[in-house]
Design a protein around this motif. Structure first.
Motif, short mmCIF file in Angstrom:
data_model
loop_
_atom_site.label_atom_id
_atom_site.label_comp_id
_atom_site.label_asym_id
_atom_site.label_seq_id
_atom_site.Cartn_x
_atom_site.Cartn_y
_atom_site.Cartn_z
N GLN A 66 0.75 -1.32 -0.03
CA GLN A 66 0.14 0.00 -0.10
C GLN A 66 0.84 1.36 0.11
O GLN A 66 0.46 2.22 -0.47
N LYS A 67 1.90 1.17 0.80
CA LYS A 67 2.62 2.40 1.02
C LYS A 67 3.86 2.74 0.10
O LYS A 67 4.20 3.91 -0.18
N GLY A 68 4.37 1.63 -0.48
CA GLY A 68 5.65 1.83 -1.13
C GLY A 68 5.35 1.71 -2.54
O GLY A 68 4.33 1.57 -3.08
N SER A 69 6.30 1.83 -3.45
CA SER A 69 6.45 1.67 -4.92
C SER A 69 6.43 0.42 -5.15
O SER A 69 7.70 -0.22 -5.59
N PHE A 70 5.51 -0.68 -5.10
CA PHE A 70 5.58 -2.04 -5.13
C PHE A 70 5.77 -2.57 -6.53
O PHE A 70 4.65 -2.27 -7.42
N SER A 71 6.65 -3.18 -6.91
CA SER A 71 6.86 -3.77 -8.36
C SER A 71 6.33 -5.20 -8.42
O SER A 71 6.20 -5.75 -7.24
N LYS A 72 6.07 -5.63 -9.73
CA LYS A 72 5.76 -7.20 -9.88
C LYS A 72 7.17 -8.05 -9.29
O LYS A 72 6.81 -8.89 -8.97
N THR A 73 8.21 -7.58 -9.37
CA THR A 73 9.49 -8.52 -8.83
C THR A 73 9.33 -8.68 -7.45
O THR A 73 9.47 -9.81 -7.04
#
Length: 1600
Positions: A310-317
């Motif tokens: 939710q908070k971070g720049s969460f990537s598919k990796t």
């Protein structure tokens, strides 16, 4: 320069039109790629910008073939630019939009180019491969690079590291490394974002759903490379407390829990830009990781994953690191909810489509059913929260199918629940993927779909934060939605590429000269499309092949091609737009076909296409105006009607619609009234879009007279011009209840845009419902003029399937659906053919409500209604069956009240299937079916119902056999023995067989039926039933005795009326004799209309008085049975005046052209009545019609029916009346006379006589020949005269009937008579005489005979009677008759006779072919011999011809004199002298066509001359022979049919026949001599006979 300008124009068009330009992408991409051979940099750059802009309007799949085609081009510039274009295109893709199936052929092409001699080509290929590797990852690309050496592989990886994807740049995560490469890439984001203004909206190409599913996916998606564990640990240590890092892998769970708490606090306080998501989740996965045994620690871990997402720049990796662990815990009782929350957070960060696909595939890789079930439950809920946009339907469907086959019930239940949610978004197309499932499972899926019916998908609450803001500012995108909104869900469906299955062989078949091969090709195409279900736009060469079939000369193939185009429309979806011009417009051309069923199919196809493509493509360009320009009334009225229906639903139309206006004005003055009416209807709809001013201005080019007329119409149209439909207001999304109020304008305006209501998605179903309600308010039965007659003709001509099956196959259902489309509104048709039985119940309820008010239209499509109910008889649902039977009872009550009579076409397609249900196990069903059968006899002759019931007795179902036998007994009881078909003997023999049935109820029913027959005809029943075993006979006798004991219990008075009831002339229309209040149809009709007559007595009615007279007469007639019972015939004679009874029915004939066929059917049914007077009256009425030329044509179409009734009456007279001593023979003679008089009148009119069919003619000839051979007739006064009349009638039948039918009938009759040992030999002899007469006239009739049918009958005859068997018969005449027939046919047709054996399936079954070949060969040899002997025989033949010509001239002159008033005596004298001189002269040709009176006159004249010259005692032998010859040959005295002898001189039978005549003449002469006592002339006959014998012998020897 021009190329560069054109490229810029293309780029501008593509950028402006966006997705709408996708239709043309296939046309421009090959051309642009080919132009890359240009060397100038500015041209190349313009082309690059153009092709990049075009790519954003379509998908990689759609242009892949065009790009691959140039990858092997000789020009290195083209190869280089194609690879660079693909590299730029790959940057806009994601792993889901660049699947292996698309990537594989590209990689194969790139691998060839990395070895190319040109370095720029190699570099471009490396860059493209590197970009692909960056997008989908090394794992996905490496399998395609197995043969690449290490150096090249390193180069590819190096390129991959340099690539900056579009999403990365937009997310703010990276610098401008990709900025220098290509400007078009920088321009791309706005072009991608624009079409995606609303997430759940339009998603035409396969790549678009990904771009649209997450509006911000291009700007928000974070792409990062995988970090090593060391780097992760370093980055995590920078943001996490040291104690937290140390205790992560502690052996003490409490320490691990404390570590997790610190971890959570740290994450909550972190800033988004500082949070190293991948490093953090890898720390969480550190040992023990997802194998954590303490649930509290695990709950914390899962919660932290959600926080990071939710908070971070969460990537598919990062997501791939944790997803496996989350899926493993999703089924855990304690941790499952945390896992689901984390998955939802990841879905929001990385897009639901990608997350869901990964999660579901991982769940089904595991074996834990709990995890699988919970994964599906999470996905169902996530779809509601995120919406359905971008979901990879195919991947889910495959997994759902796996789940449906799981052994664990929880997994199956979850799968069905997920399908229910998917159904909310996809609708009916979803079910197509599961049609192969087991019926039990399919019913559960259907039940889930039924629950979701009528519900709207909820508004998405996740994944749409940025989309809403962008949506408001983009009006153009919204317009695009309106135009193609219907296609977004369809675009999510996985589509199959069938281009490789459309082979050149299949295409050549479709274009073959042989229609059967063309049909085979079309069948193959239909099978390919059906198998694929959903297809891509690329269908190879199929469009051109199908276009050719749309103007096929075989209309069945045209219809089949239209059906295939409908299939393509459903299967291809919105991508169909690109085929509108080359395939859609030709469909419009078919609307001009002369056949209504073909036009209806074309219109149905057209509407199916428009549903998928919208109207814009059809209205653009000149194609539509060119079609309207054609002066075809059918085409014009269909196009105008279609436009009048479609234009009001559109908000905007192309300017090209103006091109149609001049032709619209021409249609307003068309010669056809239908075209003018349709043009007037369309005028306001054109005006609503073009405006009054434009249309008024267009009239300036018209002629003054036309202009005034058209302007006046424009003024009228202006007053009724509909308003344009309102735009889909966004406010409606926030007020869903308001849209449920049905309003006329919005409903009509928005019905074509079911999926254009923005994010919420609730409005479309509500709108559709409103439209449905509006549609349901009108009539539901549509009266199509002559529709039923057309269907009957088509079935007779075998153009459509005959309604005859054991269980209904799909083709029958589809055929019925097509036929019903013109008679019923679409909503009712959808209900009737819905798979849900509850819809059927509702539809039947609606039909019941409308039946009375729309009875005329019901009758107009009665055949289709009855056929649909036969389908319901095969359903297992009792509620549908009971509702159907309820409707049928009401239907037959209404038909009876309207005096409607079912035709054979309607009856044969319904009654057999109704009888199937009479054996139903449920009593309540059987009761209703019996009630319907009772009503059926009021609208269909009981004698015709009888054979259907007889067929029902052959069923294996004992209940059905029992019920059918009981119904048969009821029919015999109520209608007498006349009802038994084909004959009472045959019927009762079949019924009696069931007395030995092993089922008790069947035995009892059979016994009761035979008892009913006994009550009707007495002891004669024992002869009719044939031989029974002793046991069966004793049972029957016992039952008859018991029935006799019961009879006295009833009062004596009613006993006789029950026995006399069958003789009631109206009994055919009475099911139960107790219904005395409704004695006949006329009084029934009068009772219905009594109040109408009373309310308007002043209106003169043509038949008012006759009806009153009939009623009064009926009052008298109602007393008749009692009087007859008491043998008071003399008292009743004045009452039974035929004139009064004729008047009671004949008024119907006065208006016979306007009345229905039921009147004629009624009168014809009375012809076969058991009551002589009734039959005579009916015959008199028919004779009255036949004698009036202007009314006789009304009998057309009823000839077979009339002839059947006639020979049934002949059979009744022969079997019953002649054997009844109580009947006056004068009455029988009178009945015979009426029958023969009617037949003579009928067969004097060739047009009516030719309608008689072969089977009917066979039975008629059988009846007439049997009558001639009936010795009892001679005992009747004037019996000889009657037989002569029959003889004349037979001649008339032979001459006037259809020559093929009568010849065929005689051959079959001869075969039957020879097979039957019980028949008289004279019968066969007379049949052969008829055949000889037919043979004699073959030279005149050969051209009108169907030789194929005749040879088929001869073949069948020779199968039963081979040559050896024929020779074993007592007489050789049958053999010679057959030989003569074949010889004559060969002589007349020559060798061509061998071409007429097409109807014979197996020619080896008989000797026919061999015999014909021998005859043909012999004829050829004979003609050769004749040419050799031409000199000698030619002279003799010419002498014979001269002599014959002279004789003919002399006799012609003599008969002319006899025919004139002045010279008649002179002519008789000359004839007398001529016969004295030439005693063997043949007068038959001159007397054959003369009247009976003239022949008698000649006979008397010759006698008088004899008496004058020689005295009565000395009559010349030759004159006696002449007179007797005339009597035998032309007065048609006994033996019967002697006048029918054929004069074929070559036949020895002719000689035998002559000798027998001479023998009779001699006996007659000797009798006369004995009366005159004149011994002096006794030797004269013998000498004359000897002379004649010698002459005949000479003739015979000469001809041999």
């Amino acid at each position: 320069m021009l190329v560069a300008m054109a490229a810029k124009c293309l780029a501008g068009l593509a950028t402006g039109l966006r997705k709408k330009f996708g239709t043309y992408a296939g046309h421009v991409v090959p051309t642009i790629l080919e132009k890359f051979k240009e060397k100038k940099p500015q041209v190349v750059q313009a082309l690059q910008e153009a092709i990049d802009a075009v790519f954003l309007t379509t998908t990689l799949q759609n242009i892949s073939e065009d790009v691959l085609a140039v990858m092997d081009n000789k020009n290195p510039s083209i190869k280089q630019q194609a690879s660079l274009f693909l590299a730029r295109s790959f940057r806009h893709c994601t792993p889901s939009t660049l699947p292996k199936s698309v990537l594989k052929p590209f990689c194969a092409a790139f691998l060839k180019q990395v070895n190319d001699s040109a370095p720029e080509v190699r570099d471009a290929a490396f860059e493209a491969l590197g970009t692909a590797m960056k997008v989908v990852g090394e794992k996905a690309v490496n399998p395609f690079l197995a043969d690449v050496d290490k150096l090249k592989l390193d180069k590819i990886k190096e390129c991959a590291d340099k690539v900056e994807l579009v999403g990365k740049k937009g997310g703010g995560g990276g610098g401008g490394g990709g900025e220098k490469k290509a400007k078009p890439a920088a321009k791309a984001p706005p072009a991608v974002e624009a079409p995606a203004a609303g997430p759940p909206k339009k998603g035409k190409p396969a790549s678009a759903p990904s771009a649209k599913s997450k509006k911000a996916s291009d700007t928000k998606e974070t792409v990062e490379t995988e970090l090593s564990p060391e780097v992760c640990e370093e980055k995590a240590a920078a943001v996490l407390p040291a104690s937290c890092m140390q205790l992560l892998d502690s052996g003490n769970w409490k320490e691990r829990l404390a570590s997790m708490e610190e971890f959570q606090r740290a994450v909550e306080q972190m800033d988004k830009s500082e949070m190293p998501c991948q490093a953090l989740v890898k720390m969480l996965a550190k040992k023990p990781g997802w194998k954590e045994t303490n649930f509290q620690v695990m709950q914390m871990k899962l919660h932290i994953v959600g926080l990071i997402a939710q908070k971070g720049s969460f990537s598919k990796t990062s997501a791939l690191v944790v997803l496996d662990g989350l899926v493993d815990k999703i089924g855990d009782v304690k941790c499952g909810s945390n896992a689901k929350e984390a998955l939802t957070a990841i879905g929001e960060a990385c897009s639901l489509p990608w997350t869901a696909e990964q999660v579901v595939s991982m769940a089904f890789t595991q074996k834990n059913p709990k995890n699988q079930a919970e994964t599906l439950n999470w996905l169902a809920n996530a779809m509601k929260e995120f919406g359905f946009a971008g979901i990879n339907v195919k991947a889910f469907i495959n997994n759902v199918k796996t789940a449906l086959g799981a052994t664990n019930p929880a997994v199956r239940t979850s799968a069905i629940t997920l399908l229910g949610v998917m159904y909310l978004y996809m609708g009916a197309p979803l079910r197509m993927f599961f049609e192969d499932e087991k019926p039990a499972l399919l019913s559960q899926i259907d039940a889930e779909f039924e629950k979701m019916q009528g519900q709207s998908p909820p508004a998405p609450i996740r994944g749409t934060k940025k989309a809403g803001a962008e949506e408001e500012g983009d009006a153009a995108a919204e317009e695009e939605e309106v135009d193609g909104g219907a296609g977004d869900i369809m675009d999510l469906l996985p589509r199959t590429d069938i281009s490789d299955k459309i082979t050149s062989d299949m295409v050549s078949k479709i274009s073959d000269k042989n229609w059967k091969i063309r049909k085979e090709g079309l069948d193959e195409v239909a099978a390919v499309i059906s198998e694929a279900k959903f297809i891509q736009a690329n269908i190879g060469e199929l469009p051109m092949a199908l276009k050719g079939r749309l103007n096929d000369s075989n209309k069945l193939l045209v219809q089949q091609a239209l059906n295939i185009l409908q299939q393509i429309a459903t299967a291809m979806g919105p991508s169909l737009k690109q085929h509108v011009k080359n395939l859609g417009i030709p469909v419009i051309t078919v609307l001009g076909d002369s056949k209504s069923n073909v036009r209806a199919a074309a219109l149905s196809t057209l509407n199916a296409w428009v549903e998928q493509t919208g109207m814009k493509e059809w209205l653009e360009g000149e194609d539509l105006s060119e079609e309207l320009k054609k002066e075809n009334p059918f085409l014009r009225q269909e196009i105008l009607g279609w436009l009048a229906e479609k234009l009001p639903t559109l908000r905007t139309v192309p300017a090209d619609l103006m091109l149609c206006v001049p032709h619209l004005y021409a249609c307003l003055e068309d010669r056809s009234g239908d075209v003018r009416k349709k043009a007037q209807d369309a005028l306001p709809t054109f005006m609503m879009h073009l405006g009054y001013e434009k249309m008024s201005k267009a009239t300036s080019k018209l002629k003054p007279a036309s202009k005034d007329q058209v302007v006046g119409m424009l003024e009228k149209a202006r007053a009724v011009m509909p308003a344009k439909p309102e735009a889909p207001a966004k406010a409606a999304a926030s007020k869903p209840p308001a849209s449920s109020t049905p309003a006329a304008k919005p409903a009509s305006g928005l019905c074509t845009f079911p999926l254009t209501t923005g994010v919420v998605g609730k409005k479309p179903p509500v709108k559709a419902g409103a439209k449905d309600e509006e549609d349901k308010s009108g009539p539901i039965f549509i009266l199509v003029p002559n529709g039923k007659e057309q269907r009957i003709k088509e079935e007779k001509a075998l153009k459509i399937l005959k309604w005859n099956f054991i269980t209904p196959r799909d083709e029958y259902v589809e055929q019925l659906k097509t036929q019903m489309s013109t008679c019923l509104p679409k909503w009712l048709q959808d209900e009737l053919f819905h798979f849900d039985f509850q819809r059927h119940v509702k539809a039947i309820g609606a039909m019941i409500e409308h039946m009375e008010a729309e009875c005329e239209a019901v009758i107009g499509c009665l055949d289709l209604i009855l056929k649909w109910f036969t389908l319901r008889f095969f359903d297992t649902n009792t509620s549908v069956l009971m509702k159907a039977l309820e409707f049928l009872k009401l239907l037959f009550t209404m038909l009876s009240r309207k005096n409607y009579q079912l035709n054979d076409y309607e009856a044969s397609s319904f009654i057999p299937y109704l009888i199937l249900k009479v054996g139903e196990s449920k009593d309540v069903v059987r009761k209703d079916v019996r009630a319907i059968l009772t009503m059926l006899c009021k609208v269909y002759a009981a004698s015709k119902v009888f054979p259907f019931l007889m067929e029902g007795t052959k069923s294996k179902n004992s209940k059905q056999r029992c019920e059918c036998l009981e119904e048969l007994g009821c029919l015999i009881e109520n209608f007498g023995m006349n009802v038994c078909q084909p004959t009472p003997a045959k019927a009762l023999k079949e019924i009696a067989v069931h007395i030995g049935d092993r089922d008790t109820t069947v035995r009892n029913a059979a016994l009761n039926t035979v008892v009913a027959a006994y009550n009707a005809c007495g002891d004669q029943v024992f002869k009719l039933i044939g031989n029974l075993s002793e046991k069966e006979m004793s049972m029957l006798e016992e039952r008859i005795k018991r029935s006799a004991k019961k009879t006295p219990a009833a009062s004596a008075k009613p006993e006789r009326p029950q026995r006399e009831q069958p003789t009631n002339p109206n009994s055919t229309f009475l099911r139960k004799p107790a219904q005395e209040e409704v004695p006949n149809k006329l009084s029934q009709a009068r009772a219905q209309n009594a109040h109408l007559e009373q309310s308007a007595p002043s209106i003169p009615k043509e038949f008012q008085l006759d009806l009153e007279v009939f009623e009064n007469n009926h009052t008298c007639a109602s007393d008749i049975p009692d009087l007859v019972q008491h043998k008071l015939d003399e008292v009743l004679e004045p009452v039974m005046i035929p004139e009064r009874k004729m008047r009671s029915v004949s008024p119907h004939f006065d208006d016979i052209h306007n009345s229905s066929a039921s009147t004629i059917n009624f009168v014809i049914s009375q012809v076969a009545s058991g009551d002589i007077n009734t039959s005579i009256q009916a015959l008199a009425q028919i004779d009255e019609v036949l004698r009036q030329a202007d009314k006789a044509e009304a009998m057309s179409g009823h000839i077979d029916q009339f002839l059947i009734a006639t020979f049934m009456q002949l059979r009744l007279i022969y079997n019953t009346h002649m054997a009844d001593d109580r009947l006056d023979k004068k009455d029988i003679f009178k009945l015979y006379s009426c029958i023969i008089g009617n037949m003579l009148s009928l067969f004097s009119m060739e047009s009516l006589a030719r309608e008689a069919s072969m089977g009917v003619l066979k039975d008629l000839m059988h009846g007439l020949i049997t009558l001639m051979l009936d010795t009892r007739v001679e005992d009747i006064e004037d019996g000889q005269q009657l037989i002569r009349s029959v003889n004349l009638l037979v001649v008339r039948v032979l001459e006037k009937s259809d020559q093929t039918n009568i010849l065929s009938a005689l051959l079959v009759l001869l075969q039957d008579s020879l097979i039957s040992t019980a028949g008289s030999p004279m019968f066969s002899e007379l049949v052969m005489k008829c055949l000889w007469r037919m043979i004699r006239f073959l030279p005149q009739t050969i051209n009108s005979i169907n030789l194929d049918r005749i040879l088929l009958d001869v073949h069948n005859f020779m199968k039963v009677f081979p040559k050896e068997k024929l020779k074993q018969l007592k007489s050789d005449v049958p053999h010679r008759t057959l030989k003569t027939l074949l010889h004559t046919l060969c002589r007349l047709t020559g060798a061509k006779i061998l071409d007429h054996m097409s109807m014979i399936e197996n020619r080896n079954e008989s000797e026919l072919e061999a015999h014909l070949r021998r005859v043909v060969k012999h004829s050829a040899n004979l003609s050769g011999l004749k040419s050799d002997k031409s000199t000698e025989k030619g002279a003799l033949r010419s002498d014979d011809k001269v002599i014959k010509a002279k004789v003919s001239d002399i006799l012609s002159e003599i008969f002319k004199k006899i025919g004139s008033k002045e010279n008649t005596k002179e002519g008789l004298t000359e004839l007398y002298e001529y016969k004295q001189k030439y005693s063997d002269a043949d007068l038959e040709p001159f007397l054959r066509n003369t009247s009976q009176f003239f022949q008698s006159y000649v006979e008397r004249g010759l006698r008088m001359i004899e008496s004058e010259r020689e005295g009565k005692g000395r009559i010349q032998t030759s004159t006696v022979l002449l007179i007797h010859q005339i009597r035998i040959l032309f007065t048609e005295d006994r033996p019967p049919l002697s006048s029918l002898r054929p004069s074929v001189a070559s036949s020895t039978d002719m000689l035998h026949s002559k000798l027998s005549q001479l023998k009779e003449s001699r006996e007659h002469f000797q009798q006369e001599q004995s009366h005159t006592h004149s011994p002096t002339r006794s030797s004269s006959p013998a000498s004359n006979l000897d002379d004649l014998k010698k002459r005949l012998e000479r003739i015979k020897s000469n001809r041999q």
